[in-house]
Design a protein around this motif. Structure first.
Motif, short mmCIF file in Angstrom:
data_model
loop_
_atom_site.label_atom_id
_atom_site.label_comp_id
_atom_site.label_asym_id
_atom_site.label_seq_id
_atom_site.Cartn_x
_atom_site.Cartn_y
_atom_site.Cartn_z
N ARG A 1 -18.90 -7.70 -35.77
CA ARG A 1 -17.71 -8.49 -35.40
C ARG A 1 -18.04 -9.43 -34.25
O ARG A 1 -17.67 -10.60 -34.24
CB ARG A 1 -16.58 -7.56 -34.98
N ARG B 1 -11.22 -7.28 -32.78
CA ARG B 1 -11.31 -7.17 -34.24
C ARG B 1 -11.87 -5.83 -34.64
O ARG B 1 -11.43 -5.22 -35.60
CB ARG B 1 -12.22 -8.28 -34.77
N LEU C 1 -10.23 -2.49 -36.99
CA LEU C 1 -10.74 -1.97 -38.25
C LEU C 1 -10.41 -0.49 -38.40
O LEU C 1 -10.48 0.27 -37.44
CB LEU C 1 -12.26 -2.15 -38.32
N SER D 1 -7.15 -4.43 -40.60
CA SER D 1 -8.17 -5.34 -40.08
C SER D 1 -7.48 -6.50 -39.39
O SER D 1 -6.28 -6.69 -39.51
CB SER D 1 -9.07 -5.85 -41.21
#
Lengths: 542, 153
Positions: free
Chosen positions: A399, A440, A444, A457
């Motif tokens: 990410r 981010r 998840l 997400s």
């Protein structure tokens, strides 16, 4: 303000609609009879045509001068549009026969659309402001066929007819007759069999709905969360752009020449403060207009459950009522934008199979506090409490790399080419990428509780989807070259509803496969026990 | 073989495109640095040189990766080369099975089986099967799908 219905004797729909419904349709036989739309739509059509007529009319008047001839032409155009509206109205009929709804337009050509009742996925009743004044509504029938042409539209019927039709269309199973008789005479609900009873109430939306249980009524003070979604923030700019477009379009007819336009531009450039002021005005207008638009669209949002349907109602000027069949709801999506997350609020959508225009129709809740939305979701669909499993730390690296490296490359290129400003901007974005990437990664997650699976997400727009196991129609496991190096894999559950696929991004190789195998063991196990277990197998053997 | 041909065609198109761009960039362009506009022929050659290994490697790699299998009423297909994709579709959720043949596939006696479900994420395409194999697979899938049809979606 609401016109009484029986004061309008020319309306064929009102007379005898109730009995025809309760007796004829409920018994599963008997012709319902072809009907026309409400003639009151004739009052609306010309008004709707006015904007498109205005320009030519103005042109004719300007070019021809205000002579009798040009007035004649203008009058002719108005009459023609009125005639067109009448012809359109007169040639369109709808008919409910047995187990299907037929929409027929017979003028020179003849088109008939037949909608089998069991194909109906939802009913969308919309009352634009003009329709509302006249007690009318637009009824849209969602058949899941896809495409706007595919759905049936009745524009317009009276509110009573719309509600009765909705009841008739939705209560299609012969085993369950139209449940209007089940309720007592004290019930003044809109679906009561006699339209006369409700005529006084008119299209009053906040009246108690028969046999409906209110799941959620969004208080008005929650409207202040509206601008957080960022949905209508750009409206001022759109309005300004629209105004500019109009000026350009009409400029010539109003005698605006190129020279005067240039002079105006020069004048504006000569007053930069004015420009700044306008810009500031637009910026401050953003949240305000956003809030107003949001309030107009989501005014008094109410979610009910009735006869196996979820009914969402909203809107200040345009009142919209959407009925979704619960049987076809496969899950829900909970969305939170960045600012919304800070305020602890979310939006809620239903995941419905074969729903057209699902972005607006599937909405179960506008912006509301998260705990409230979770409560509504568990009541309307299913509670989901299993905590999400985090993805491996390598996913965090990925990410981060994805949030930073593109900007770094861009910055390098910019500096190499000597564009210092662009380079600095790109560097700044790269720095911003660090918290973004970390966030981010925090977003998840995936989980499965035995019947429902969930994936989450996103950072700027974080979406958690909860989907029923039996809605999964297949799995797609995808691994790019970089993911293979990092030992990650993206597992997408194919679902024949909502957005079509719900990905668990960057799971560990074994973790992702286990997730899929956990949800649908008999689909994956034959392949997992096979000599080369497909995922996590970088060499292709054999 | 199919991929080799497709890759070759893509290669030719790319180099051809580069030649066209090169011809289009006149010597009098200000945006393009002088050294490049002086030697426009470099562009197609560079494109060709970079792409040539891929033209050879990609199809072979793809061929090595591609697998499909039907067992336990689940279709499994693997595809890709640098990126991989595994698709699992249970026969009971299949909506339509298409069998298609492009020009080159016809010339080579190959066919493509497209398996569609209600979701794009659950649909899969198996390319480059022998025609008889594809026909048999499509037939089998359609028959099983009818038997197992389950209307959850």
């Amino acid at each position: 303000m609401t016109p009484s219905d029986h004061s309008d004797p020319s309306d064929p729909g009102d007379a005898g609609f109730g009995p025809g419904l309760g007796g004829g349709f409920g018994a599963g036989a008997g012709p319902y009879g072809a009907r026309r739309l409400s003639p009151r739509v004739l009052l609306i059509d010309p008004i709707r045509l006015l904007p498109s007529l205005f320009l030519p009319l103005a042109g004719v008047l300007l070019v021809g001068g205000f002579s009798p001839a040009s007035f004649g032409w203008a009058a002719l155009a108005v009459v023609a549009s009125a005639v067109y509206a009448v012809v359109r109205w007169a040639t369109f009929t709808y008919d409910l026969t047995g187990d299907r709804l037929e929409l027929t337009r017979a003028f020179i050509g003849r088109t008939a659309k037949t909608i089998p009742l069991e194909r109906i996925r939802g009913i969308d009743i919309t009352e634009p402001p003009l329709h509302r004044l006249l007690g009318l509504a637009v009824l849209k029938i969602d058949t899941g066929a896809g495409g706007n042409d595919q759905e049936g539209t009745l524009d317009a019927v009276t509110m009573e007819q719309a509600r009765a039709l909705r009841t008739a269309l939705l209560a299609r199973r012969p085993a369950t007759p139209v449940p209007a008789e089940a309720t007592g005479p004290t019930d003044t609900g809109p679906e009561a069999t006699e339209p006369g009873v409700t005529a006084g109430a008119g299209p009053e939306p906040s009246g108690p709905e028969r046999a409906g249980r209110v799941l959620a009524r969004v208080p008005r003070r929650w409207l202040r969360y509206g601008p957080l979604s960022g949905a209508y923030l750009l409206t001022p700019f759109a309005l300004a752009a629209g105004a500019a477009g109009l000026v350009f379009q009409w400029g010539e007819e109003l005698g605006l020449t190129e020279r005067s336009a240039r002079q105006a531009l020069e004048w504006v450039w000569a007053h930069p403060l004015l420009l700044v002021a306008v810009g500031a005005l637009l910026l401050t207008a953003m949240p305000i207009v956003g809030a107003v638009m949001y309030a107009i669209f989501n005014w008094d949002f109410t979610l009910r459950t009735r006869d196996g349907y979820l009914v969402a109602e909203r809107g200040l000027l345009t009142r919209r009522t959407v009925s979704l069949e619960r049987r076809r709801i496969r899950g829900y999506e909970m969305t939170e934008a960045l600012f919304e997350r800070w305020a602890g609020v979310v939006r809620l959508w239903a995941v419905v199979t074969g729903l057209g225009d699902s972005a607006t129709r599937g909405q179960l809740l506008p912006v509301t506090p998260k705990a409230f939305a979770t409560g509504v979701a568990s009541e309307a669909v299913e509670p989901f409490v299993t905590p999400l499993r985090p993805h491996p730390p390598r996913a965090r690296q990925r990410r981060l790399v994805r949030a930073i490296v593109p900007w770094l490359v861009l910055a390098a290129v910019a500096f190499a080419l000597g564009w210092a400003v662009a380079g600095v901007v790109a560097l700044g974005l790269a720095v911003l990428g660090i918290p973004l990437g970390l966030d981010r990664y925090r977003g998840l997650g995936h989980a499965y509780d035995g019947a429902w699976l969930s994936v989450r997400s996103g950072s700027l727009r974080r979406v958690q989807a909860v989907v029923e196991r039996r809605a999964v129609v297949g799995w797609t496991l995808r691994q790019t070259a970089f993911q293979r190096l990092a030992g990650l894999i993206t597992v997408t559950a194919g679902v024949g509803a909502g957005s079509g696929g719900y990905p668990a991004i960057d799971t560990g190789e074994t973790q992702g496969v286990e997730f899929a195998a956990e949800v649908t063991p008999d689909w994956l196990h034959p392949f997992l026990t096979d000599p080369p277990p497909p995922p996590g197998d970088p060499s292709q053997g054999r | 073989m199919l991929w080799l041909i497709e890759a070759l065609i893509g290669f030719v198109l790319l180099v051809g495109g580069a030649v066209m761009v090169a011809g289009w960039i006149g010597p009098d362009w200000k945006i393009v640095p002088g050294w490049l506009s002086g030697n426009v022929w470099i562009l197609p050659v560079a494109a060709g040189a970079v792409m040539l290994p891929f033209v050879i490697i990609e199809p072979l790699w793809r061929y090595a990766v591609h697998r499909w299998e039907l067992s336990g009423d689940v279709v499994y297909a693997r595809s890709g080369w640098l990126s991989r994709e595994w698709v699992f579709v249970p026969v009971s959720r299949i909506q339509t099975v298409d069998k298609a043949q492009g020009w080159f596939e016809r010339a080579l006696g190959l066919a493509t089986v497209e398996i569609r479900t209600a979701s794009h994420a659950g649909s899969s395409t198996i390319k480059g099967l022998d025609y008889e194999v594809a026909a048999r697979l499509a037939e089998e899938l359609a028959r099983r799908a009818q038997e197992l049809r389950d209307d959850a979606t």
